[in-house]
Enzyme design. Sequence first.
Site, PDB file in Angstrom:
ATOM      1  N   ASP A  89     -50.839   5.594  24.271  1.00 50.35           N
ATOM      2  CA  ASP A  89     -49.500   5.706  23.684  1.00 50.35           C
ATOM      3  C   ASP A  89     -48.780   6.851  24.406  1.00 50.35           C
ATOM      4  O   ASP A  89     -49.359   7.522  25.247  1.00 50.35           O
ATOM      5  CB  ASP A  89     -49.582   5.929  22.170  1.00 50.35           C
ATOM      6  CG  ASP A  89     -50.289   7.220  21.815  1.00 50.35           C
ATOM      7  OD1 ASP A  89     -50.594   8.005  22.744  1.00 50.35           O
ATOM      8  OD2 ASP A  89     -50.537   7.461  20.639  1.00 50.35           O
ATOM      9  N   ASP A 314     -52.614  -2.308  17.324  1.00 49.15           N
ATOM     10  CA  ASP A 314     -53.580  -1.202  17.319  1.00 49.15           C
ATOM     11  C   ASP A 314     -53.491  -0.508  15.981  1.00 49.15           C
ATOM     12  O   ASP A 314     -52.422  -0.511  15.357  1.00 49.15           O
ATOM     13  CB  ASP A 314     -53.286  -0.198  18.449  1.00 49.15           C
ATOM     14  CG  ASP A 314     -52.121   0.710  18.117  1.00 49.15           C
ATOM     15  OD1 ASP A 314     -52.336   1.774  17.509  1.00 49.15           O
ATOM     16  OD2 ASP A 314     -50.967   0.349  18.437  1.00 49.15           O
TER      17      ASP A 314
END
Length: 417
Positions: A89, A314
């Site tokens: 991320d 996720d």
Amino acid sequence: MSFLIKNKLGLARTGIIKTAHGNVETPNFAFVATHGFIKSLKEEDYFSLAPELTISNTFHLFVTGKHKEIKKAGGLHKMFPLKNPIMTDSGGFQVFSLGWGKKHNIGKVDKTAKNPACVQPVDKSTRPPARDVSKTTCVAGGVRACLPTGRLEKDRNPVKILSDRVIFTYDGKKFELTPRKSIKIQEDLGADIIFAFDECTSPLHDYEYNKKSLKKTHSWAKECLKAKKKNGQMLYGIVQGGIFENLRKESSSFIGALPFDGFGIGGSFGEKQMEEVIGWALSGLPENKPRHLLGIGAIKDIFIGVGKGIDTFDCVIPTREARHGAVYSMEGRLDIKRGVFEKDKKALDKGCGCFVCSSGIKRKDLRILFKENIPEAQRLATIHNIHFYKKLFGKIREAIDSGKRSNLKKLEKHYKF
Ligand SMILES: [Zn+2]
């Protein structure tokens, strides 16, 4: 690096994301490997479980200085036992989780708000509200649970969001992230899929705040594209806009028109509006590129996302919950530490096939390990839950490939979550 759509069923689809470290069949799930590894697993577990996709955390690797070691080692794949495709991320989520999320003890999904009216009274800036909003009853009857004002006033906001950067105070030290820096760190970490730096707003933020924030996220998206120098990594842009229809659609069209390799849907989702918000967020994205739903992984939400055309997810749910003794089964989520499992000789999940269930470990056995605080308990529960999620996604892909809508519906009903 490419994405191929195999089959479609309504808006749901199966496909393949091709990366330098192998293919990811979609829909699929990225297990959370914050520091480059999945907590409580041993090295050999990665080979037997072979999670197709994991996601590591740019912010945590940056503030601990580990990104430098990882760069030296040649990237996450070289340093850790994960050999399959990895995502990182951008650090944007920490803008939310360490700032407003932490202050108000609130997640991406505001479970207290009954409709958008609930988000109106609280905030127009990143400053803490001046009055005590604990248990404020909103006009729609939702009850918001914020921290008392006294505590808010004492805590200094650990995150400062400026037009071109975010300044964090973490562990007493100051750090700075810019779109350029986030991309540079992600290039050094060497994941297969990386994300643009964005601001993830809180469910407490109102329309005006989201509108302002969106401008920042959009200009940062362009900067991230310019900053990317390395080949072999897919860069995903992120759609924001909170729970507001016109902002989500505007963001989707803007980000969707930029030359990203795929897209993430970030930010907050009202619990009741999840399906609508995902629909708005996908409305302007090109169909032929992969879509990832950031930080969402409850099973009921996975079915919602898949139904709207999400390719990957996720979330900490399967692994974090495992470490706390929650085991997934077709009977539902079992809190294995409860007394009711003391004499339960059943497998964790009938017909599971994971290493734990195949070894003959029963619910009562795992309960004892948890009760006695033996670390192996967390490992076994993590192995089982990863296997459970992998199997779930295999069945979802099968149902879509069958071409029968009824198969996907039946599967959804079968999962009692
Ligand atoms: Zn199992």
